[in-house]
Design a protein around this motif. Structure first.
Motif, PDB file in Angstrom:
ATOM      1  N   GLN A   1      -4.294  -3.376   6.093  1.00  0.00           N
ATOM      2  CA  GLN A   1      -3.551  -3.090   4.864  1.00  0.00           C
ATOM      3  C   GLN A   1      -3.856  -4.129   3.786  1.00  0.00           C
ATOM      4  O   GLN A   1      -3.937  -3.801   2.597  1.00  0.00           O
TER       5      GLN A   1
ATOM      6  N   GLN B   1      -3.837   7.487   7.372  1.00  0.00           N
ATOM      7  CA  GLN B   1      -2.735   7.113   6.501  1.00  0.00           C
ATOM      8  C   GLN B   1      -2.615   5.592   6.442  1.00  0.00           C
ATOM      9  O   GLN B   1      -2.662   4.907   7.473  1.00  0.00           O
ATOM     10  N   ALA B   2      -2.439   5.088   5.240  1.00  0.00           N
ATOM     11  CA  ALA B   2      -2.412   3.634   5.046  1.00  0.00           C
ATOM     12  C   ALA B   2      -1.276   2.973   5.810  1.00  0.00           C
ATOM     13  O   ALA B   2      -1.408   1.841   6.279  1.00  0.00           O
TER      14      ALA B   2
ATOM     15  N   VAL C   1       0.853  -1.191   0.000  1.00  0.00           N
ATOM     16  CA  VAL C   1       0.000   0.000   0.000  1.00  0.00           C
ATOM     17  C   VAL C   1       0.890   1.243   0.000  1.00  0.00           C
ATOM     18  O   VAL C   1       2.077   1.194   0.330  1.00  0.00           O
ATOM     19  N   LEU C   2       0.321   2.369  -0.379  1.00  0.00           N
ATOM     20  CA  LEU C   2       1.041   3.647  -0.403  1.00  0.00           C
ATOM     21  C   LEU C   2       0.903   4.278   0.981  1.00  0.00           C
ATOM     22  O   LEU C   2      -0.096   4.930   1.294  1.00  0.00           O
TER      23      LEU C   2
ATOM     24  N   ARG D   1      -8.152  -1.821  -3.261  1.00  0.00           N
ATOM     25  CA  ARG D   1      -7.539  -1.018  -4.324  1.00  0.00           C
ATOM     26  C   ARG D   1      -7.604  -1.748  -5.657  1.00  0.00           C
ATOM     27  O   ARG D   1      -7.896  -1.149  -6.699  1.00  0.00           O
TER      28      ARG D   1
ATOM     29  N   GLU E   1      -7.374   7.722  -0.569  1.00  0.00           N
ATOM     30  CA  GLU E   1      -6.492   8.027  -1.699  1.00  0.00           C
ATOM     31  C   GLU E   1      -5.927   6.760  -2.326  1.00  0.00           C
ATOM     32  O   GLU E   1      -5.812   6.656  -3.553  1.00  0.00           O
ATOM     33  N   ASN E   2      -5.576   5.771  -1.510  1.00  0.00           N
ATOM     34  CA  ASN E   2      -5.114   4.495  -2.046  1.00  0.00           C
ATOM     35  C   ASN E   2      -6.181   3.851  -2.921  1.00  0.00           C
ATOM     36  O   ASN E   2      -5.881   3.329  -4.001  1.00  0.00           O
TER      37      ASN E   2
END
Length: 232
Positions: A138, A129-130, A86-87, A145, A94-95
């Protein structure tokens, strides 16, 4: 949907795949099991355009682009890699939106609401945040995603790795649900019993070669497979 013939691949001069033949039909969930180092991840990376190979790979009757992972994903073959990837500095939301890059000109079949229904915790954490999520969260995000790219077929590499049993159960219930709704899945999974329990057919890969194949229920009852891969 997927046809692999005489697939060969090397890593640093070491032969990782040796003439692999494999197929996945539309709507199936198929397991690929075997020991560490058998070539399972290499096979998925070949399918995704990440690793050079010799042989033939057809997806929906057409050759897959070689060495062009972005073009492979835009055809609807989406890969959830081992380790989730993941980002971390971006939010959950956002991911997920980034997953839409794989759509290209294809019509979407999954959206944010679908992902949030499948994994409600992602809705709760959508602004987080991821990189601060738990490992299980995750993994859910990585699958979500990929779904945002509206896969025609989903490749999953070791989704249970390092996760608590309760999270693994939740993840695999989600995979069952996706497959029951018609999503085609190729699953690489070190937990062979689990992989065979959630798929219809299976292949056993050892030292770069397919050594067993058949219905998952038959593979799970095969004495040789039990002795080598399923023994506790």
């Amino acid at each position: 949907m997927l046809s692999v013939k005489s697939l060969e691949a090397q890593y640093d001069g070491v032969q990782a795949l040796r003439g692999v033949d494999l197929e996945v039909r539309e709507g199936e969930a198929v397991a690929l099991i075997g020991p560490n180092g058998a070539g399972k991840s290499t096979l998925l990376n070949c399918l995704s355009g990440l690793v050079p190979y010799r042989g033939e790979i057809l997806f929906q009757g057409r050759p897959l682009p070689r060495g062009a992972a972005h073009r492979v994903s835009r055809q609807g073959l989406l890969h959830v890699p081992e380790g989730r990837r993941v980002l971390g500095g971006m939010s959950v939301h956002e991911n997920l939106i980034m997953g839409r890059l794989a759509l290209a000109d294809r019509a979407p079949t999954y959206d944010l609401d679908d992902v949030y229904r499948l994994f409600p915790i992602l809705k709760e954490r959508e602004r987080q945040q991821a990189g601060t999520l738990s490992g299980g969260q995750q993994q859910m995000l990585a699958i979500g995603r990929a779904l945002m790219g509206s896969p025609r077929m989903l490749l999953l590499d070791e989704p249970s790795l390092g996760l608590a049993p309760v999270i693994v159960k939740e993840l695999f219930q989600a995979l069952r649900s996706l497959n029951a709704a018609g999503l085609t899945i190729l699953l690489v999974e070190q937990n062979a019993r689990l992989a065979l329990a959630v798929t219809q057919r299976a292949y056993v890969l050892e030292r770069g070669r397919i050594v067993h194949q058949g219905l998952s229920s038959e593979i799970a009852a095969n004495d040789e497979v039990i002795a080598h891969y399923l023994a506790v």
